[in-house]
Enzyme design. Sequence first.
Site, short mmCIF file in Angstrom:
data_model
loop_
_atom_site.label_atom_id
_atom_site.label_comp_id
_atom_site.label_asym_id
_atom_site.label_seq_id
_atom_site.Cartn_x
_atom_site.Cartn_y
_atom_site.Cartn_z
N HIS A 59 -10.48 0.32 -4.49
CA HIS A 59 -11.64 -0.27 -3.82
C HIS A 59 -11.73 0.19 -2.36
CE1 HIS A 59 -11.39 -3.04 -7.23
NE2 HIS A 59 -12.69 -3.22 -7.03
N MET A 91 -2.44 0.18 -0.62
CA MET A 91 -2.69 1.60 -0.84
C MET A 91 -3.05 2.30 0.47
SD MET A 91 -1.87 2.08 -3.89
CE MET A 91 -2.27 3.82 -3.85
N GLU A 92 -3.74 1.60 1.36
CA GLU A 92 -4.09 2.18 2.65
C GLU A 92 -2.85 2.43 3.50
OE1 GLU A 92 -7.73 0.69 0.84
OE2 GLU A 92 -5.73 -0.15 1.02
N ASP A 143 3.08 19.99 7.93
CA ASP A 143 2.16 21.09 8.27
C ASP A 143 2.43 21.63 9.67
OD1 ASP A 143 -0.23 22.78 7.87
OD2 ASP A 143 -1.05 21.53 9.47
#
Length: 170
Positions: A80, A116-117, A131
């Site tokens: 969501h 989840m965030e 990176d």
Amino acid sequence: MADPSTLTHPDPEGGVRMMDASQKSDSARTAVAAGRVHLGEEAFRRVREHDIEKGDVLTTAQIAGIMGAKQTDKLIPLCHDATINGVEVDFTFNEDEQAIDVRAFTKSFGVTGVEMEALTAVSVASLTIYDMCKSVTKDIRIGDVHLRAKTGGQSGNWKSKSEDTSPAES
């Protein structure tokens, strides 16, 4: 296997759908996630000394983690769109492991949690560290990404058994 009638995401034909959260009540919600980026001796030293060619690794990773948290519903199917009221991403140098410990705290007032965030913030921040340091070494390991704690919602508060920090204190 779970009883199919109790699953929230399959549709009657066996496909998938996003769970209907419209009947849930708004509540204050928080989540804390963590992870670790093992850099090795040279990359660890160079990050600490701000000596990476691409620039300030931790500031860039912090911004990336915050941006990642805000984009979680675009990255994770069936997740969501949470109203994010706050995201914090911070780092600790772990001398013994030659690693950077990554922690994210997310906060919301809404119908769905923000676990989840928080996990996405840690993951994206960790990938950004990779990176920015890959020119020094490719032997970088990202690991132990996990939820430490969450508060709010129907399921209430939860804390990992291996953690001793509450979300409010994290």
